[in-house]
Motif scaffolding. Sequence first.
Motif, PDB file in Angstrom:
ATOM      1  N   LEU A 164       0.835  -1.197   0.000  1.00  0.00           N
ATOM      2  CA  LEU A 164       0.000   0.000   0.000  1.00  0.00           C
ATOM      3  C   LEU A 164       0.874   1.252   0.000  1.00  0.00           C
ATOM      4  O   LEU A 164       2.065   1.175   0.294  1.00  0.00           O
ATOM      5  CB  LEU A 164      -0.889   0.016   1.256  1.00  0.00           C
ATOM      6  CG  LEU A 164      -1.843  -1.162   1.428  1.00  0.00           C
ATOM      7  CD1 LEU A 164      -2.457  -1.151   2.820  1.00  0.00           C
ATOM      8  CD2 LEU A 164      -2.930  -1.127   0.372  1.00  0.00           C
ATOM      9  N   ASN A 165       0.263   2.397  -0.312  1.00  0.00           N
ATOM     10  CA  ASN A 165       1.026   3.642  -0.245  1.00  0.00           C
ATOM     11  C   ASN A 165       0.895   4.316   1.117  1.00  0.00           C
ATOM     12  O   ASN A 165       1.509   5.354   1.363  1.00  0.00           O
ATOM     13  CB  ASN A 165       0.638   4.605  -1.370  1.00  0.00           C
ATOM     14  CG  ASN A 165      -0.800   5.075  -1.272  1.00  0.00           C
ATOM     15  OD1 ASN A 165      -1.618   4.455  -0.601  1.00  0.00           O
ATOM     16  ND2 ASN A 165      -1.107   6.161  -1.948  1.00  0.00           N
ATOM     17  N   TYR A 166       0.089   3.732   2.021  1.00  0.00           N
ATOM     18  CA  TYR A 166      -0.028   4.232   3.385  1.00  0.00           C
ATOM     19  C   TYR A 166      -0.620   3.095   4.227  1.00  0.00           C
ATOM     20  O   TYR A 166      -1.456   2.328   3.731  1.00  0.00           O
ATOM     21  CB  TYR A 166      -0.955   5.461   3.434  1.00  0.00           C
ATOM     22  CG  TYR A 166      -0.795   6.266   4.698  1.00  0.00           C
ATOM     23  CD1 TYR A 166       0.271   7.143   4.857  1.00  0.00           C
ATOM     24  CD2 TYR A 166      -1.703   6.127   5.739  1.00  0.00           C
ATOM     25  CE1 TYR A 166       0.430   7.876   6.015  1.00  0.00           C
ATOM     26  CE2 TYR A 166      -1.557   6.854   6.911  1.00  0.00           C
ATOM     27  CZ  TYR A 166      -0.488   7.724   7.043  1.00  0.00           C
ATOM     28  OH  TYR A 166      -0.335   8.443   8.210  1.00  0.00           O
ATOM     29  N   PRO A 167      -0.219   2.973   5.495  1.00  0.00           N
ATOM     30  CA  PRO A 167      -0.744   1.878   6.325  1.00  0.00           C
ATOM     31  C   PRO A 167      -2.249   1.975   6.568  1.00  0.00           C
ATOM     32  O   PRO A 167      -2.825   3.064   6.595  1.00  0.00           O
ATOM     33  CB  PRO A 167      -0.002   2.052   7.651  1.00  0.00           C
ATOM     34  CG  PRO A 167       1.186   2.877   7.345  1.00  0.00           C
ATOM     35  CD  PRO A 167       0.800   3.758   6.201  1.00  0.00           C
ATOM     36  N   LEU A 168      -2.853   0.815   6.775  1.00  0.00           N
ATOM     37  CA  LEU A 168      -4.259   0.744   7.166  1.00  0.00           C
ATOM     38  C   LEU A 168      -4.399   1.125   8.633  1.00  0.00           C
ATOM     39  O   LEU A 168      -3.458   0.964   9.412  1.00  0.00           O
ATOM     40  CB  LEU A 168      -4.789  -0.683   6.982  1.00  0.00           C
ATOM     41  CG  LEU A 168      -4.702  -1.277   5.587  1.00  0.00           C
ATOM     42  CD1 LEU A 168      -5.070  -2.759   5.625  1.00  0.00           C
ATOM     43  CD2 LEU A 168      -5.600  -0.522   4.645  1.00  0.00           C
ATOM     44  N   VAL A 169      -5.571   1.596   9.010  1.00  0.00           N
ATOM     45  CA  VAL A 169      -5.844   1.846  10.420  1.00  0.00           C
ATOM     46  C   VAL A 169      -6.885   0.874  10.955  1.00  0.00           C
ATOM     47  O   VAL A 169      -7.065   0.758  12.167  1.00  0.00           O
ATOM     48  CB  VAL A 169      -6.289   3.305  10.681  1.00  0.00           C
ATOM     49  CG1 VAL A 169      -5.152   4.258  10.386  1.00  0.00           C
ATOM     50  CG2 VAL A 169      -7.520   3.661   9.888  1.00  0.00           C
ATOM     51  N   GLN A 170      -7.571   0.168  10.064  1.00  0.00           N
ATOM     52  CA  GLN A 170      -8.602  -0.767  10.505  1.00  0.00           C
ATOM     53  C   GLN A 170      -8.843  -1.820   9.440  1.00  0.00           C
ATOM     54  O   GLN A 170      -8.785  -1.528   8.238  1.00  0.00           O
ATOM     55  CB  GLN A 170      -9.917  -0.023  10.786  1.00  0.00           C
ATOM     56  CG  GLN A 170     -11.035  -0.871  11.318  1.00  0.00           C
ATOM     57  CD  GLN A 170     -10.774  -1.393  12.709  1.00  0.00           C
ATOM     58  OE1 GLN A 170     -10.166  -0.718  13.530  1.00  0.00           O
ATOM     59  NE2 GLN A 170     -11.232  -2.591  13.006  1.00  0.00           N
ATOM     60  N   MET A 171      -9.121  -3.049   9.874  1.00  0.00           N
ATOM     61  CA  MET A 171      -9.567  -4.130   8.999  1.00  0.00           C
ATOM     62  C   MET A 171     -10.761  -4.791   9.668  1.00  0.00           C
ATOM     63  O   MET A 171     -10.784  -4.940  10.891  1.00  0.00           O
ATOM     64  CB  MET A 171      -8.464  -5.163   8.782  1.00  0.00           C
ATOM     65  CG  MET A 171      -7.314  -4.683   7.943  1.00  0.00           C
ATOM     66  SD  MET A 171      -6.108  -5.989   7.637  1.00  0.00           S
ATOM     67  CE  MET A 171      -5.017  -5.771   9.039  1.00  0.00           C
ATOM     68  N   GLU A 172     -11.736  -5.180   8.878  1.00  0.00           N
ATOM     69  CA  GLU A 172     -12.915  -5.850   9.420  1.00  0.00           C
ATOM     70  C   GLU A 172     -13.420  -6.859   8.406  1.00  0.00           C
ATOM     71  O   GLU A 172     -13.292  -6.649   7.206  1.00  0.00           O
ATOM     72  CB  GLU A 172     -14.006  -4.822   9.740  1.00  0.00           C
ATOM     73  CG  GLU A 172     -15.115  -5.356  10.607  1.00  0.00           C
ATOM     74  CD  GLU A 172     -14.620  -5.913  11.923  1.00  0.00           C
ATOM     75  OE1 GLU A 172     -14.806  -7.122  12.149  1.00  0.00           O
ATOM     76  OE2 GLU A 172     -14.039  -5.157  12.725  1.00  0.00           O
ATOM     77  N   THR A 173     -13.978  -7.965   8.882  1.00  0.00           N
ATOM     78  CA  THR A 173     -14.550  -8.965   7.987  1.00  0.00           C
ATOM     79  C   THR A 173     -16.063  -8.970   8.148  1.00  0.00           C
ATOM     80  O   THR A 173     -16.586  -8.865   9.252  1.00  0.00           O
ATOM     81  CB  THR A 173     -14.007 -10.373   8.279  1.00  0.00           C
ATOM     82  OG1 THR A 173     -14.269 -10.695   9.641  1.00  0.00           O
ATOM     83  CG2 THR A 173     -12.528 -10.455   8.000  1.00  0.00           C
ATOM     84  N   VAL A 174     -16.744  -9.083   7.023  1.00  0.00           N
ATOM     85  CA  VAL A 174     -18.191  -9.265   6.990  1.00  0.00           C
ATOM     86  C   VAL A 174     -18.443 -10.363   5.965  1.00  0.00           C
ATOM     87  O   VAL A 174     -18.035 -10.238   4.808  1.00  0.00           O
ATOM     88  CB  VAL A 174     -18.928  -7.967   6.599  1.00  0.00           C
ATOM     89  CG1 VAL A 174     -20.420  -8.219   6.496  1.00  0.00           C
ATOM     90  CG2 VAL A 174     -18.632  -6.856   7.600  1.00  0.00           C
ATOM     91  N   ARG A 175     -19.093 -11.413   6.453  1.00  0.00           N
ATOM     92  CA  ARG A 175     -19.325 -12.604   5.652  1.00  0.00           C
ATOM     93  C   ARG A 175     -18.004 -13.082   5.055  1.00  0.00           C
ATOM     94  O   ARG A 175     -17.133 -13.503   5.769  1.00  0.00           O
ATOM     95  CB  ARG A 175     -20.390 -12.353   4.599  1.00  0.00           C
ATOM     96  CG  ARG A 175     -21.777 -12.125   5.186  1.00  0.00           C
ATOM     97  CD  ARG A 175     -22.824 -11.937   4.088  1.00  0.00           C
ATOM     98  NE  ARG A 175     -24.020 -11.291   4.546  1.00  0.00           N
ATOM     99  CZ  ARG A 175     -24.156  -9.999   4.817  1.00  0.00           C
ATOM    100  NH1 ARG A 175     -23.132  -9.193   4.682  1.00  0.00           N
ATOM    101  NH2 ARG A 175     -25.294  -9.499   5.235  1.00  0.00           N
ATOM    102  N   ASP A 176     -17.834 -12.990   3.775  1.00  0.00           N
ATOM    103  CA  ASP A 176     -16.655 -13.529   3.114  1.00  0.00           C
ATOM    104  C   ASP A 176     -15.759 -12.428   2.542  1.00  0.00           C
ATOM    105  O   ASP A 176     -15.019 -12.665   1.594  1.00  0.00           O
ATOM    106  CB  ASP A 176     -17.117 -14.473   1.987  1.00  0.00           C
ATOM    107  CG  ASP A 176     -16.136 -15.593   1.755  1.00  0.00           C
ATOM    108  OD1 ASP A 176     -15.345 -15.895   2.668  1.00  0.00           O
ATOM    109  OD2 ASP A 176     -16.153 -16.164   0.649  1.00  0.00           O
ATOM    110  N   THR A 177     -15.820 -11.229   3.113  1.00  0.00           N
ATOM    111  CA  THR A 177     -15.083 -10.093   2.566  1.00  0.00           C
ATOM    112  C   THR A 177     -14.249  -9.421   3.655  1.00  0.00           C
ATOM    113  O   THR A 177     -14.721  -9.225   4.764  1.00  0.00           O
ATOM    114  CB  THR A 177     -16.058  -9.054   1.967  1.00  0.00           C
ATOM    115  OG1 THR A 177     -16.859  -9.707   0.978  1.00  0.00           O
ATOM    116  CG2 THR A 177     -15.321  -7.907   1.316  1.00  0.00           C
ATOM    117  N   LEU A 178     -13.006  -9.068   3.310  1.00  0.00           N
ATOM    118  CA  LEU A 178     -12.137  -8.315   4.207  1.00  0.00           C
ATOM    119  C   LEU A 178     -12.207  -6.857   3.773  1.00  0.00           C
ATOM    120  O   LEU A 178     -11.880  -6.513   2.642  1.00  0.00           O
ATOM    121  CB  LEU A 178     -10.693  -8.818   4.111  1.00  0.00           C
ATOM    122  CG  LEU A 178      -9.652  -8.081   4.949  1.00  0.00           C
ATOM    123  CD1 LEU A 178      -9.926  -8.241   6.442  1.00  0.00           C
ATOM    124  CD2 LEU A 178      -8.253  -8.582   4.610  1.00  0.00           C
TER     125      LEU A 178
END
Length: 186
Positions: A164-178
């Motif tokens: 990525l060009n900048y870090p993530l601040v959050q990740m979350e999963t819903v059903r089969d998707t990140l």
Amino acid sequence: ISLCICPTAYCQKLLPMGEGIKCQGLINTMCVDSLSGNIFAGGYFDAMNELKTNNIAIWNGVSWDSLQSGVIGAVYNLHSDNGILYCAGNFTIAGYPGISHLASWDGTQWQSLYTIPPSGSVWCVKMYKGALYASGNFTSIDGVNARYFAKYENGIWSAVGNGLNYPLVQMETVRDTLFLGGQFTT
């Protein structure tokens, strides 16, 4: 700081967690262990209700407790999966020297997920389809070039795409998707 638990999805009444949280500092993140129901809290604090915890603590339903000697430095994100707690942050020691920025807790001790630590702090972690994803202000982890975004699967770290060009601040999963959250554009 006071913390309450809502016993129902519609939250008609808040129930206190013992005497709540009395700490000097900041709680950045919390997560629930789905196997035990325990709640983990992480951030930048010395103690919970006068019990020395060093930036991370566990609520067992009755009282707060420490995870060994805690971590030396800030905890940014916690994620629990199948009884394993994953801890991300800008810490230099998690239980033992050499475990920095990212660690796992198996219920009794801290574990390292690498031979060579990340080159910078880890901001968030999430388990998705059997792999642990990590993002932060790093360009390598375990000696693997991974610009701000990496995946840990079957004991091996790899870059996620071109990074990525900048870090993530959050990740979350819903059903089969990140889902990814942050200021990145690529």
